[in-house]
Design an enzyme around this catalytic site. Sequence first.
Site, PDB file in Angstrom:
ATOM      1  N   TYR A 250      -7.554   3.759  -5.516  1.00  0.00           N
ATOM      2  CA  TYR A 250      -8.799   4.206  -5.849  1.00  0.00           C
ATOM      3  C   TYR A 250      -8.993   5.712  -5.801  1.00  0.00           C
ATOM      4  O   TYR A 250      -9.809   6.543  -6.075  1.00  0.00           O
ATOM      5  CB  TYR A 250      -9.483   3.634  -4.643  1.00  0.00           C
ATOM      6  CG  TYR A 250      -9.416   2.322  -5.176  1.00  0.00           C
ATOM      7  CD1 TYR A 250      -9.851   1.633  -5.530  1.00  0.00           C
ATOM      8  CD2 TYR A 250      -8.883   1.558  -3.681  1.00  0.00           C
ATOM      9  CE1 TYR A 250     -10.253   0.257  -5.578  1.00  0.00           C
ATOM     10  CE2 TYR A 250      -9.272  -0.181  -3.809  1.00  0.00           C
ATOM     11  CZ  TYR A 250      -9.569  -0.621  -4.888  1.00  0.00           C
ATOM     12  OH  TYR A 250      -9.860  -2.107  -5.044  1.00  0.00           O
TER      13      TYR A 250
ATOM     14  N   ARG B  21     -13.679  -6.651  -0.622  1.00  0.00           N
ATOM     15  CA  ARG B  21     -14.810  -7.819  -0.796  1.00  0.00           C
ATOM     16  C   ARG B  21     -15.964  -7.824  -1.028  1.00  0.00           C
ATOM     17  O   ARG B  21     -16.970  -8.312  -1.338  1.00  0.00           O
ATOM     18  CB  ARG B  21     -14.518  -9.249   0.446  1.00  0.00           C
ATOM     19  CG  ARG B  21     -13.071  -9.566  -0.600  1.00  0.00           C
ATOM     20  CD  ARG B  21     -12.596 -10.702   0.655  1.00  0.00           C
ATOM     21  NE  ARG B  21     -11.063 -10.687   0.804  1.00  0.00           N
ATOM     22  CZ  ARG B  21     -10.396 -11.150   1.956  1.00  0.00           C
ATOM     23  NH1 ARG B  21     -10.921 -11.260   3.414  1.00  0.00           N
ATOM     24  NH2 ARG B  21      -9.101 -11.711   1.737  1.00  0.00           N
TER      25      ARG B  21
ATOM     26  N   CYS C  45      -8.034 -13.765 -11.749  1.00  0.00           N
ATOM     27  CA  CYS C  45      -8.476 -14.552 -10.078  1.00  0.00           C
ATOM     28  C   CYS C  45      -9.764 -15.061  -9.985  1.00  0.00           C
ATOM     29  O   CYS C  45     -11.001 -14.999 -11.456  1.00  0.00           O
ATOM     30  CB  CYS C  45      -8.242 -13.391  -9.146  1.00  0.00           C
ATOM     31  SG  CYS C  45      -8.313 -14.456  -7.598  1.00  0.00           S
TER      32      CYS C  45
ATOM     33  N   CYS D 282     -12.180 -15.641  -7.680  1.00  0.00           N
ATOM     34  CA  CYS D 282     -12.839 -15.975  -6.218  1.00  0.00           C
ATOM     35  C   CYS D 282     -14.234 -14.992  -6.124  1.00  0.00           C
ATOM     36  O   CYS D 282     -14.867 -14.761  -5.598  1.00  0.00           O
ATOM     37  CB  CYS D 282     -11.887 -14.500  -4.934  1.00  0.00           C
ATOM     38  SG  CYS D 282     -11.152 -12.563  -5.167  1.00  0.00           S
TER      39      CYS D 282
ATOM     40  N   CYS E  25     -10.134 -18.850  -4.310  1.00  0.00           N
ATOM     41  CA  CYS E  25      -9.111 -17.776  -5.013  1.00  0.00           C
ATOM     42  C   CYS E  25      -9.088 -19.101  -6.207  1.00  0.00           C
ATOM     43  O   CYS E  25      -8.240 -19.141  -6.675  1.00  0.00           O
ATOM     44  CB  CYS E  25      -8.047 -17.103  -4.871  1.00  0.00           C
ATOM     45  SG  CYS E  25      -8.384 -15.675  -3.960  1.00  0.00           S
TER      46      CYS E  25
ATOM     47  N   LYS F 273       1.372  -6.191  -1.732  1.00  0.00           N
ATOM     48  CA  LYS F 273      -0.016  -5.553  -1.849  1.00  0.00           C
ATOM     49  C   LYS F 273      -0.354  -6.541  -0.573  1.00  0.00           C
ATOM     50  O   LYS F 273       0.140  -7.480  -0.084  1.00  0.00           O
ATOM     51  CB  LYS F 273      -0.896  -5.991  -2.618  1.00  0.00           C
ATOM     52  CG  LYS F 273      -2.197  -5.914  -2.236  1.00  0.00           C
ATOM     53  CD  LYS F 273      -3.068  -7.150  -3.683  1.00  0.00           C
ATOM     54  CE  LYS F 273      -4.928  -7.046  -2.956  1.00  0.00           C
ATOM     55  NZ  LYS F 273      -5.555  -7.531  -3.570  1.00  0.00           N
TER      56      LYS F 273
ATOM     57  N   LYS G 234       1.332 -10.625  -2.489  1.00  0.00           N
ATOM     58  CA  LYS G 234       0.535 -10.311  -1.531  1.00  0.00           C
ATOM     59  C   LYS G 234       0.246 -11.222  -0.382  1.00  0.00           C
ATOM     60  O   LYS G 234       0.025 -12.321  -0.095  1.00  0.00           O
ATOM     61  CB  LYS G 234      -1.087 -10.643  -2.442  1.00  0.00           C
ATOM     62  CG  LYS G 234      -2.072 -10.251  -2.159  1.00  0.00           C
ATOM     63  CD  LYS G 234      -2.951 -11.368  -3.268  1.00  0.00           C
ATOM     64  CE  LYS G 234      -4.424 -11.191  -2.936  1.00  0.00           C
ATOM     65  NZ  LYS G 234      -5.425 -11.033  -4.143  1.00  0.00           N
TER      66      LYS G 234
HETATM   67  C1  PBG Z   1      -8.542 -10.556  -5.653  1.00  0.00           C
HETATM   68  C2  PBG Z   1      -8.375  -9.709  -5.470  1.00  0.00           C
HETATM   69  C3  PBG Z   1      -8.692  -9.582  -4.467  1.00  0.00           C
HETATM   70  C4  PBG Z   1      -8.205  -7.329  -4.242  1.00  0.00           C
HETATM   71  C5  PBG Z   1      -7.171  -7.667  -5.572  1.00  0.00           C
HETATM   72  N1  PBG Z   1      -7.471  -8.503  -6.464  1.00  0.00           N
HETATM   73  C6  PBG Z   1      -9.154  -9.115  -2.809  1.00  0.00           C
HETATM   74  C7  PBG Z   1      -8.573 -10.716  -2.144  1.00  0.00           C
HETATM   75  O1  PBG Z   1      -7.707 -11.261  -2.555  1.00  0.00           O
HETATM   76  O2  PBG Z   1      -9.292 -11.361  -1.077  1.00  0.00           O
HETATM   77  C8  PBG Z   1      -8.007  -6.960  -2.588  1.00  0.00           C
HETATM   78  C9  PBG Z   1      -8.172  -5.166  -3.565  1.00  0.00           C
HETATM   79  C10 PBG Z   1      -8.090  -3.938  -2.448  1.00  0.00           C
HETATM   80  O3  PBG Z   1      -8.732  -4.805  -0.944  1.00  0.00           O
HETATM   81  O4  PBG Z   1      -8.038  -2.951  -3.035  1.00  0.00           O
HETATM   82  N2  PBG Z   1      -8.188 -11.798  -5.541  1.00  0.00           N
END
Ligand code: PBG
Length: 331
Positions: free
Chosen positions: A318, A210, A120, A122, A130, A253, A200
């Site tokens: 986690y 973040r 990704c 971001c 992203c 997710k 997602k």
């Molecule tokens: C990257 C990404 C994100 C997460 C996983 N890959 C953040 C987002 O989309 O802002 C979030 C994972 C988490 O909150 O544990 N795009």
Amino acid sequence: MGFPKTRLRRLRRNETLRRMVRETRVSPDDLIMPLFVRPGAGVKSEIVSMPGNYQFSTVTLVEEAKSIEAAGVPAVVLFGIPEKKDALGTEAYADNAIICRAVEGVKKACPSLCVITDVCLCEYTDHGHCGVVKENRDGVPDVDNDATLDLLVKEALAHARAGADMVAPSDMMDGRVGAIRAALDEDGMSDVPIMAYSAKYASAFYGPFRDAAESPPQFGDRASYQMDPPNAREAMREIALDIEEGADIVMVKPALPYLDIIRRAADRFDAPLAAYHVSGEFAAIKAAAANGWIDERRAALEILTAIRRAGADLILTYWAKEAAKWLTERP
Ligand code: PBG
């Protein structure tokens, strides 16, 4: 055959009986541990909103990977924080990308640990989105889908060339799984699987991540590319498309607010299904536990069991390392 002949409590009388009739089990084999890596030496700095999780530099990351493998967890997913961010996220796909160095280090120390990389932009863009930001037809800055695909392909190729065992695109651009699959195949890496973040959602539960990845969007939000939380049928379309484009594993997710999506996906598709129990879901339990309001271990194991019961085969969490220890010791 009602009461009093039928007494469902008979099989709940003691732990041995309960163990025998248990319908869902969680094994360390089901777990994937997310890890954050940044440039520097000897870095192990705790992420305030995610107690027990750290930003590592490459050497300390390898130590952590070893202990995760020793706990019985089969896989990690790596997130990189670059030295410098720019509009096109160039450090995501540079030859010396932080993630590539991390992959090399971990694979060398732990050859049989499955090293997955998050693909990704971001974490690498200065605007925190992203992909490539351009003005859309309304004159509003937005992520340009097709321009982003080229960069995601470069990033996935860099990770795979560095030795990643699997790549996991999390950007939610249309067509990225197909584009990455084609590029990997053309580059002689047809045996590298893709785990797609297929459904997602634009969720409120990504906040602590973040912080960890230093990746909040600097303007607007991710609603023009991540899914709208009320939609369930659309998730099935996302998953179907990703499978068609060559995804080997599909993902939902976050996890707990979307157990219905996990169940629908498990009923409908035969591909291995992953669920990401995300940072905000984890942080909420951690905060309650720190206040003495909830028993963290029991809550964590109940949550992981619920995600498996809903139909997920794999859980990104986690808690992976700790849960693997909890699951292998007898109560
Ligand atoms: C990257 C990404 C994100 C997460 C996983 N890959 C953040 C987002 O989309 O802002 C979030 C994972 C988490 O909150 O544990 N795009």
